[in-house]
Scaffold this active site. Structure first.
Site, PDB file in Angstrom:
ATOM      1  CD  GLU A 111      -6.764   7.899   3.578  1.00 33.99           C
ATOM      2  OE1 GLU A 111      -6.342   8.143   2.425  1.00 33.99           O
ATOM      3  OE2 GLU A 111      -6.259   7.018   4.311  1.00 33.99           O
ATOM      4  CG  ASN A 137      -5.316   7.421  -1.117  1.00 42.32           C
ATOM      5  OD1 ASN A 137      -4.339   8.060  -0.767  1.00 42.32           O
ATOM      6  ND2 ASN A 137      -6.247   7.024  -0.262  1.00 42.32           N
ATOM      7  CG  ASP A 157       0.024  10.658   9.867  1.00 42.10           C
ATOM      8  OD1 ASP A 157       1.182  10.376  10.235  1.00 42.10           O
ATOM      9  OD2 ASP A 157      -0.338  10.540   8.687  1.00 42.10           O
ATOM     10  CG  HIS A 179      -3.023   9.425   2.151  1.00 42.71           C
ATOM     11  ND1 HIS A 179      -3.379   8.212   2.691  1.00 42.71           N
ATOM     12  CD2 HIS A 179      -1.671   9.412   2.166  1.00 42.71           C
ATOM     13  CE1 HIS A 179      -2.305   7.535   3.025  1.00 42.71           C
ATOM     14  NE2 HIS A 179      -1.251   8.238   2.720  1.00 42.71           N
TER      15      HIS A 179
HETATM   16  P1  PGA Z   1       5.121   5.686   2.214  1.00 40.70           P
HETATM   17  O1  PGA Z   1       3.763   6.352   2.689  1.00 40.70           O
HETATM   18  O2  PGA Z   1       6.205   6.695   2.499  1.00 40.70           O
HETATM   19  O3  PGA Z   1       5.289   4.455   3.057  1.00 40.70           O
HETATM   20  O4  PGA Z   1       5.004   5.412   0.748  1.00 40.70           O
HETATM   21  C1  PGA Z   1       3.482   7.662   2.313  1.00 40.70           C
HETATM   22  C2  PGA Z   1       2.070   8.011   2.711  1.00 40.70           C
HETATM   23  O5  PGA Z   1       1.206   7.122   2.734  1.00 40.70           O
HETATM   24  O6  PGA Z   1       1.804   9.196   2.965  1.00 40.70           O
END
Ligand code: PGA
Length: 265
Positions: free
Chosen positions: A144, A137, A68, A139
């Site tokens: 999301e 959350n 992404d 995702h």
């Molecule tokens: P993070 O993010 O590795 O910074 O915890 C993971 C994500 O949001 O998919």
């Protein structure tokens, strides 16, 4: 059921994940790797680089696709995922910057960016192994809660929880972009192997929901249950709410005897 590895620390989990991934990369002359941004995989990318050097594995034919990218930041903006991946993945592994493909997010490209990105993945023969993190959350990518489990690469809107979680990378919380172009859940599920990494207490409930909860768009990470080949690398904190923890630990200890993916000299 996903193969779940619960290591005593994030360092050990990262090292094991790097070994598993490199074993796969070595199995194919032209390997296509899906890469995730965020804090979680950074140490694993470093371990991957050390192991590749130690075992003399040539990565010059590796093709990498990002999961992404934020909409609204230039690729050269240090807060963009493009910059972060050039820094934490491309440079660390000594790759050519052109080996990494990131969705186009310039305003003029947004209507076609998703389709173009999917075409590039297909032209590379599909993703052999997709590295995933998970949001607090639930995702995966910037899919999301509520995202269709069949979604394809497209413009998505970031959840408030995600914008709050990612605010640490921005001077002002309102600077966090509102949108991304993200591989869809349907796109992610087409990768031949998924490797999900999650560390720390903040990921505990998302991990329990993704691995043991119902498959539901309310927790996009639960879509991994639909994939036939998933390996999840956790530390003790992120695994804490799993009901079947003893089973995973036992399965893992048994597997230590006959690890199919350990690197051999
Ligand atoms: P993070 O993010 O590795 O910074 O915890 C993971 C994500 O949001 O998919």
């Amino acid at each position: 059921m996903a193969e779940v590895v619960i290591a005593e620390s994030r360092e050990v989990a990262s090292a094991l994940a790097a070994e598993a991934i490199l074993h796969q990369i070595r199995s194919k002359p032209k390997f296509t790797l899906g890469v995730a941004t965020g804090d979680t995989p950074v140490a694993m990318y470093r371990d991957l680089a050390s192991l590749a050097e130690e075992f003399g594995i040539d990565l010059q034919n590796l093709n990498a696709f990002a999961l992404d990218e934020y909409v609204g930041l230039e690729p050269t903006d240090p807060r963009s995922f493009s910059s972060a991946l050039q820094e934490n993945f491309v440079k660390v592994l000594g790759l050519d910057p052109a080996q990494l493909h990131v969705p186009q997010v310039a305003a003029c490209n947004l209507s076609t960016s998703g389709r173009d990105f999917e075409r590039s993945i297909a032209a590379a023969g599909g993703i052999d192994l997709q590295i995933l993190g998970i949001g607090s959350n639930g995702h995966i990518g910037f899919n999301e809660p509520g995202s269709s489990l069949a979604s394809r690469t497209r413009v998505t809107m970031l959840a408030d929880t995600t914008r709050r979680d990612n605010a640490v990378f921005f001077a002002e919380s309102e600077d966090v972009p509102q949108h991304s172009v993200s591989q869809g859940i349907g796109t992610i599920l087409e990768a031949r192997h998924l490797v999900l990494l999650a560390f720390g207490v903040k990921k505990e409930s998302a991990i329990a929901a993704a691995i043991e909860g119902p498959v539901t768009s309310a927790c996009p990470g639960s879509a991994i249950q639909l994939h036939p080949w998933v390996t999840v690398f956790l530390d003790r904190e992120s695994a804490n709410s799993l009901q079947e923890k003893d089973y995973y630990l036992g399965a893992w200890e048994n597997k230590m005897e006959s690890l199919s993916w350990r690197l051999s000299p």
